[in-house]
Design an enzyme around this catalytic site. Structure first.
Site, mmCIF file in Angstrom:
data_model
loop_
_atom_site.group_PDB
_atom_site.id
_atom_site.type_symbol
_atom_site.label_atom_id
_atom_site.label_comp_id
_atom_site.label_asym_id
_atom_site.label_seq_id
_atom_site.Cartn_x
_atom_site.Cartn_y
_atom_site.Cartn_z
ATOM 1 N N TYR A 1 -7.906 7.788 12.048
ATOM 2 C CA TYR A 1 -7.451 8.422 13.275
ATOM 3 C C TYR A 1 -8.223 9.387 13.984
ATOM 4 C CZ TYR A 1 -3.678 5.416 11.413
ATOM 5 O OH TYR A 1 -2.986 4.413 10.803
ATOM 6 N N PHE A 60 -5.827 5.615 0.474
ATOM 7 C CA PHE A 60 -4.686 4.530 0.462
ATOM 8 C C PHE A 60 -4.941 3.753 -0.829
ATOM 9 C CE2 PHE A 60 -5.386 5.083 4.865
ATOM 10 C CZ PHE A 60 -4.116 4.674 5.476
ATOM 11 N N ILE A 68 -6.884 0.430 11.192
ATOM 12 C CA ILE A 68 -8.339 1.401 11.243
ATOM 13 C C ILE A 68 -9.368 0.781 10.474
ATOM 14 C CG2 ILE A 68 -6.469 3.351 11.507
ATOM 15 C CD1 ILE A 68 -7.119 3.619 8.211
ATOM 16 N N TYR A 128 1.039 -1.289 -0.023
ATOM 17 C CA TYR A 128 0.172 0.039 -0.161
ATOM 18 C C TYR A 128 0.746 1.374 0.002
ATOM 19 C CZ TYR A 128 1.073 0.887 4.806
ATOM 20 O OH TYR A 128 1.911 0.942 5.998
ATOM 21 N N PHE A 148 2.372 9.547 3.460
ATOM 22 C CA PHE A 148 2.818 9.312 4.928
ATOM 23 C C PHE A 148 3.241 8.108 5.566
ATOM 24 C CE2 PHE A 148 -1.754 8.851 4.826
ATOM 25 C CZ PHE A 148 -1.948 7.662 5.847
ATOM 26 N N ASP A 149 2.997 7.007 4.511
ATOM 27 C CA ASP A 149 3.370 5.652 4.925
ATOM 28 C C ASP A 149 3.169 4.840 3.623
ATOM 29 O OD1 ASP A 149 4.334 3.506 6.273
ATOM 30 O OD2 ASP A 149 2.354 3.196 7.448
#
Length: 143
Positions: free
Chosen positions: A119, A135, A93, A64, A75-76
């Site tokens: 979040y 995502f 999540i 992902y 961010f990731d």
């Protein structure tokens, strides 16, 4: 002010070419499910019709990239070694538990996750409070 037929014709032509008006290629499949809370699941490419399906309780492996919707900033990501989690039991999540469920191995989806399924009001690392997240997820294995 009336609608301009030429603009409508251009929109129909773009749709027929399966390209959005922005000029980006429309993903294969391209189906988008939108929910009132802002959650969206878009199929980018389908897995094989006989592929295994992600079901709650199963351990899944995904690749992902996570971005902030507001800025597009990554961010990731897990693009090399896949990220593993047990589906539907709260290890990730809520937007992931909902968005990965029903995927076939090899399928790619874009999940737009509102704060309530992400979040929420808490800042988490580089993710500001109340952020909508996007995502791109590929299901690579089910164990």
């Amino acid at each position: 002010e009336g609608k301009r037929p030429a603009a409508a014709k251009d929109k129909r032509a773009a749709k027929a070419r399966k390209e959005p008006e922005s000029g980006q290629a429309q993903p294969e499949g391209g189906s988008v499910r939108r929910y009132p809370n802002g959650f969206e699941v878009q199929t980018l490419s389908q897995g094989p019709p006989d592929g295994r399906i992600a079901k709650p309780g199963k351990r899944v492996a995904v690749k992902y990239v996570g971005r902030l919707k507001a800025t597009g900033k990554v961010f990731d990501k897990a693009s090399g070694k896949p990220f593993n989690f047990r589906l539907g039991v709260g290890e990730v999540i809520k937007g992931w538990d909902l968005g990965v469920r029903g995927m076939r191995v090899g399928e790619k989806r874009r999940l737009t996750v509102p704060p309530a399924l992400g979040y929420g009001g808490q800042r988490t690392g580089p993710i500001p409070a109340n952020s909508t997240l996007v995502f791109d997820v590929e299901l690579v294995d089910i164990k």
